[in-house]
Design an enzyme around this catalytic site. Structure first.
Site, PDB file in Angstrom:
ATOM      1  N   ARG A 172       0.868  -1.181   0.000  1.00 56.90           N
ATOM      2  CA  ARG A 172       0.000   0.000   0.000  1.00 56.90           C
ATOM      3  C   ARG A 172       0.904   1.230   0.000  1.00 56.90           C
ATOM      4  O   ARG A 172       1.942   1.242   0.678  1.00 56.90           O
ATOM      5  CB  ARG A 172      -0.878   0.027   1.261  1.00 56.90           C
ATOM      6  CG  ARG A 172      -1.996  -0.999   1.257  1.00 56.90           C
ATOM      7  CD  ARG A 172      -3.097  -0.671   0.252  1.00 56.90           C
ATOM      8  NE  ARG A 172      -4.175  -1.651   0.299  1.00 56.90           N
ATOM      9  CZ  ARG A 172      -4.316  -2.656  -0.570  1.00 56.90           C
ATOM     10  NH1 ARG A 172      -3.452  -2.812  -1.550  1.00 56.90           N
ATOM     11  NH2 ARG A 172      -5.333  -3.500  -0.447  1.00 56.90           N
ATOM     12  N   GLU A 206      -2.984   7.640  -4.468  1.00 57.15           N
ATOM     13  CA  GLU A 206      -3.318   7.206  -5.818  1.00 57.15           C
ATOM     14  C   GLU A 206      -4.795   7.493  -6.128  1.00 57.15           C
ATOM     15  O   GLU A 206      -5.629   7.409  -5.225  1.00 57.15           O
ATOM     16  CB  GLU A 206      -3.000   5.714  -6.003  1.00 57.15           C
ATOM     17  CG  GLU A 206      -3.735   4.798  -5.064  1.00 57.15           C
ATOM     18  CD  GLU A 206      -3.203   3.365  -5.104  1.00 57.15           C
ATOM     19  OE1 GLU A 206      -1.972   3.174  -5.095  1.00 57.15           O
ATOM     20  OE2 GLU A 206      -4.040   2.443  -5.147  1.00 57.15           O
ATOM     21  N   HIS A 243      -1.422   0.303  -9.801  1.00 56.34           N
ATOM     22  CA  HIS A 243      -2.056  -0.599  -8.816  1.00 56.34           C
ATOM     23  C   HIS A 243      -2.734  -1.782  -9.516  1.00 56.34           C
ATOM     24  O   HIS A 243      -3.956  -1.911  -9.499  1.00 56.34           O
ATOM     25  CB  HIS A 243      -3.064   0.145  -7.939  1.00 56.34           C
ATOM     26  CG  HIS A 243      -3.376  -0.601  -6.678  1.00 56.34           C
ATOM     27  ND1 HIS A 243      -3.777  -0.005  -5.513  1.00 56.34           N
ATOM     28  CD2 HIS A 243      -3.336  -1.946  -6.402  1.00 56.34           C
ATOM     29  CE1 HIS A 243      -3.991  -0.914  -4.582  1.00 56.34           C
ATOM     30  NE2 HIS A 243      -3.731  -2.128  -5.107  1.00 56.34           N
TER      31      HIS A 243
END
Ligand code: NAP
Length: 316
Positions: free
Chosen positions: A234, A263, A281
């Site tokens: 993360r 993000e 991601h």
């Protein structure tokens, strides 16, 4: 005919799984409900399960408004956006989709490590924009094989990353809160010392408040000007502002990042640096793995509805 079981779906999970859910259950679709949670709450009697993902989450207010709720089935491994304490207090069990995505996330970690060290994305642009012909030889990069690999978070994904390290003849060490038994990799009780030792530091621990900025300015300085950090966990685990400064000032050698702190916002500096490889991601985002994750959500739900409990309850 028996009435179908009712579930609340917080957000869309993809065409295939959404279709399957609607075929099997009475689905209240929270995101498509103009009246929002209040309107859904008026029809909440009998809703025994919530289906969600780490992106959509499940707040304490959702849990509060579903008097018959007994299970939350989430898509993805992370569950930092699910009100686990509120669920536990109500006796509501929670499942995620572990194991089925380990290989794909580990593959991507290695892809990013190689991209940052060997500059594969930069080389691709170099060839495609004709610079190979006009400028000539590509600058030298950093060797990958035979180096020292440090892993922050030797869990399911961390272990899959570590296993691949032996194919690259790497010495592997790790840092967790607790040393693991029966593991062929050396434990390092200090993350800073692991970073000092490592050439490459791969971040694979969980996200959430407990791991926020665990990879601090101090840890990045310990990794050093030749070191490369890779993050598939993360964005919050790394102090991103400190990482950008260290990269700009040459105190950190490079970075391979699948996840960022805010993000999809990306600091301009990261976009401009050749020693940084970025991905949007997509650790688990392959056709095969996404299908397996969707199936595991459905299997958890079916098992729970049949009175056999969740197949993959979270361990928190
Ligand atoms: P896991 O099996 O639970 O492993 C997590 C590891 O992190 C454990 O070994 C744990 O060990 C360690 N850890 C947790 N808190 C820590 C702390 N404060 N300090 C040091 N180590 C700590 O989880 P997993 O299935 O491997 O998944 C790991 C994470 O990957 C997920 O939580 C998710 O955020 C991320 N992920 C990302 C993608 C992507 O698309 N990029 C996809 C899937 C998952 P101890 O408990 O001993 O500390």
């Amino acid at each position: 005919m028996l009435e179908r079981a009712a579930v609340l779906q917080v957000g869309p999970l993809g065409d295939e799984i959404d279709r399957e859910l609607q075929a099997q259950y009475e689905v209240l679709r929270l995101w498509a409900e103009p009246g929002g949670l209040e309107a859904v709450a008026r029809r909440a009697a009998g809703v025994s399960a919530v289906v969600t993902s780490v992106r959509h989450g499940c707040t304490a207010s959702i849990i509060e408004r579903l008097p018959d709720l007994r299970a939350i089935c989430s898509w993805g491994v992370g569950y930092e956006t699910i009100a686990v304490a509120a669920a536990r207090a109500r006796g509501v069990v929670v499942s995620n989709t572990p194991d089925v995505l380990d290989d794909c996330v580990a593959d991507l970690a290695w892809g990013l490590l190689i991209a940052a060290a060997r500059r594969t994305a930069v080389g691709d642009r170099y060839v495609k924009t004709g610079q190979w012909r006009t400028i000539g030889a590509f600058p030298l990069s950093t060797r990958v094989s035979g180096k020292r690999l440090g892993i922050l978070g030797l869990g399911r994904i961390g272990e899959a990353i570590a296993r691949r390290g032996s194919g690259f003849s790497m010495d592997v060490r790790y840092h967790n809160r607790r040393k693991r038994a029966g593991i062929p990799y050396r434990y390092e009780s200090s993350l800073t010392e692991l970073a000092r030792w490592a050439d490459f530091l791969v971040v694979a621990c969980e996200g959430g408040p407990a791991t926020r900025h665990l990879v601090s300015a101090e840890v990045l300085d310990a990794l050093g000007p030749e070191g490369i950090v890779v993050n598939i966990a993360r964005g919050t685990v790394i102090d991103q502002a400190a990482m950008v400064r260290a990269l700009l000032e040459g105190r950190l050698g490079g970075a391979g990042l699948d996840v960022l702190e805010n993000e999809p916002a990306v600091p301009r500096e990261l976009m401009d640096m050749d020693q940084v490889a970025l991905m949007p991601h997509v650790g688990s985002a392959t056709v095969e793995t996404r299908r397996a994750m969707g199936q595991l959500v459905l299997d958890n739900l079916a098992s729970f509805m049949a009175g056999r409990g969740l197949l993959t309850p979270i361990r928190a």
